[in-house]
Write a protein that holds these residues in place. Structure first.
Motif, short mmCIF file in Angstrom:
data_model
loop_
_atom_site.label_atom_id
_atom_site.label_comp_id
_atom_site.label_asym_id
_atom_site.label_seq_id
_atom_site.Cartn_x
_atom_site.Cartn_y
_atom_site.Cartn_z
N MET A 1 0.85 -1.15 0.00
CA MET A 1 0.00 0.00 0.00
C MET A 1 0.91 1.23 0.00
O MET A 1 1.86 1.32 0.75
CB MET A 1 -0.89 -0.04 1.25
N SER A 2 0.57 2.18 -0.82
CA SER A 2 1.41 3.38 -0.94
C SER A 2 0.98 4.40 0.10
O SER A 2 -0.08 4.29 0.72
CB SER A 2 1.29 3.96 -2.35
N ARG A 4 0.00 7.36 -0.46
CA ARG A 4 -1.18 8.03 -0.96
C ARG A 4 -2.45 7.23 -0.58
O ARG A 4 -3.46 7.81 -0.25
CB ARG A 4 -1.10 8.16 -2.48
N GLN A 5 -2.39 5.92 -0.58
CA GLN A 5 -3.55 5.09 -0.22
C GLN A 5 -3.72 5.01 1.31
O GLN A 5 -4.83 4.92 1.81
CB GLN A 5 -3.39 3.68 -0.78
N ALA A 6 -2.64 5.09 2.05
CA ALA A 6 -2.70 4.98 3.51
C ALA A 6 -3.07 6.30 4.17
O ALA A 6 -3.58 6.31 5.30
CB ALA A 6 -1.37 4.49 4.05
N PRO A 8 -5.57 8.58 3.66
CA PRO A 8 -6.96 8.76 4.11
C PRO A 8 -7.29 7.93 5.37
O PRO A 8 -8.01 8.40 6.26
CB PRO A 8 -7.80 8.29 2.93
N TYR A 9 -6.75 6.72 5.46
CA TYR A 9 -7.00 5.90 6.65
C TYR A 9 -6.34 6.50 7.88
O TYR A 9 -6.92 6.52 8.97
CB TYR A 9 -6.52 4.46 6.44
#
Length: 186
Positions: A1-2, A4-6, A8-9
């Motif tokens: 997971m990059s 950028r994807q992590a 928001p979480y």
């Protein structure tokens, strides 16, 4: 997971933690220091001795019990006391009514406001008695008052201030200012 994807979480986790920290705490209802254990309406309670014979009954339009103080407050109480005479093998029934009552423990009952004592069996010298405040020891079946008391029976009408009576031994002691009228009627 990059990243950028992590992101928001992670941002969602940070917002959730801030919300938990800043969220107002729910206040629990604070009860008064001496709140009643229960309030009951139109109560009826029967009491028995160790042999299973009924000793007394308590009826009231409302009862408020404070178990931490072992006190029960009654509105419009009616107490029926049953006194067994073993020599004659009979039971005398006494009814005591008032506007208010307070039971301490299981034995000490104080009645106040238009107190009436009536012999329902009609087998005693005293048939009715009235006063403004009366103390009953339920186990001993003793009644007493320090106030003005008026009592009637067959062919008598008496009054005085202060009284003690035992329903078991059929004794009545009036303390002072006794006035009596005896009627010579059939």
């Amino acid at each position: 997971m990059s990243i950028r994807q992590a992101l928001p979480y992670a941002l969602l986790l940070v917002v959730f933690l801030i919300w938990l920290y800043l969220k107002p705490q729910q206040q629990l209802e604070v009860l008064p220091e001496h709140h009643p254990s229960y309030i009951a309406y139109n109560i009826s309670s029967d009491h028995f001795d160790e042999t299973g014979m009924i000793t007394h009954q308590v009826h009231a339009s409302k009862a408020t019990s404070y178990s931490d103080k072992e006190i029960t407050i009654f509105e419009n109480p009616k107490v029926l006391m049953y006194v067994q005479n073993e020599q004659e093998n009979s039971i005398t029934t006494w009814q005591v009514t008032s506007e208010d009552g307070q039971l301490s423990g299981n034995n000490h009952l104080i009645l106040s406001g238009d107190v009436w004592v009536k012999n329902l069996s009609l087998d005693q010298l005293v048939q009715t008695m009235s006063t403004e405040k009366l103390t009953i020891l339920l186990t001993e079946k003793e009644i007493s008052t320090d106030l003005f008391v008026h009592w009637q029976g067959p062919q008598m009408d008496q009054q005085g201030i202060g009284m003690w009576a035992s329903l078991v031994s059929e004794e009545l002691i009036v303390k002072k200012q006794i006035k009596a009228v005896y009627l010579n009627e059939n």
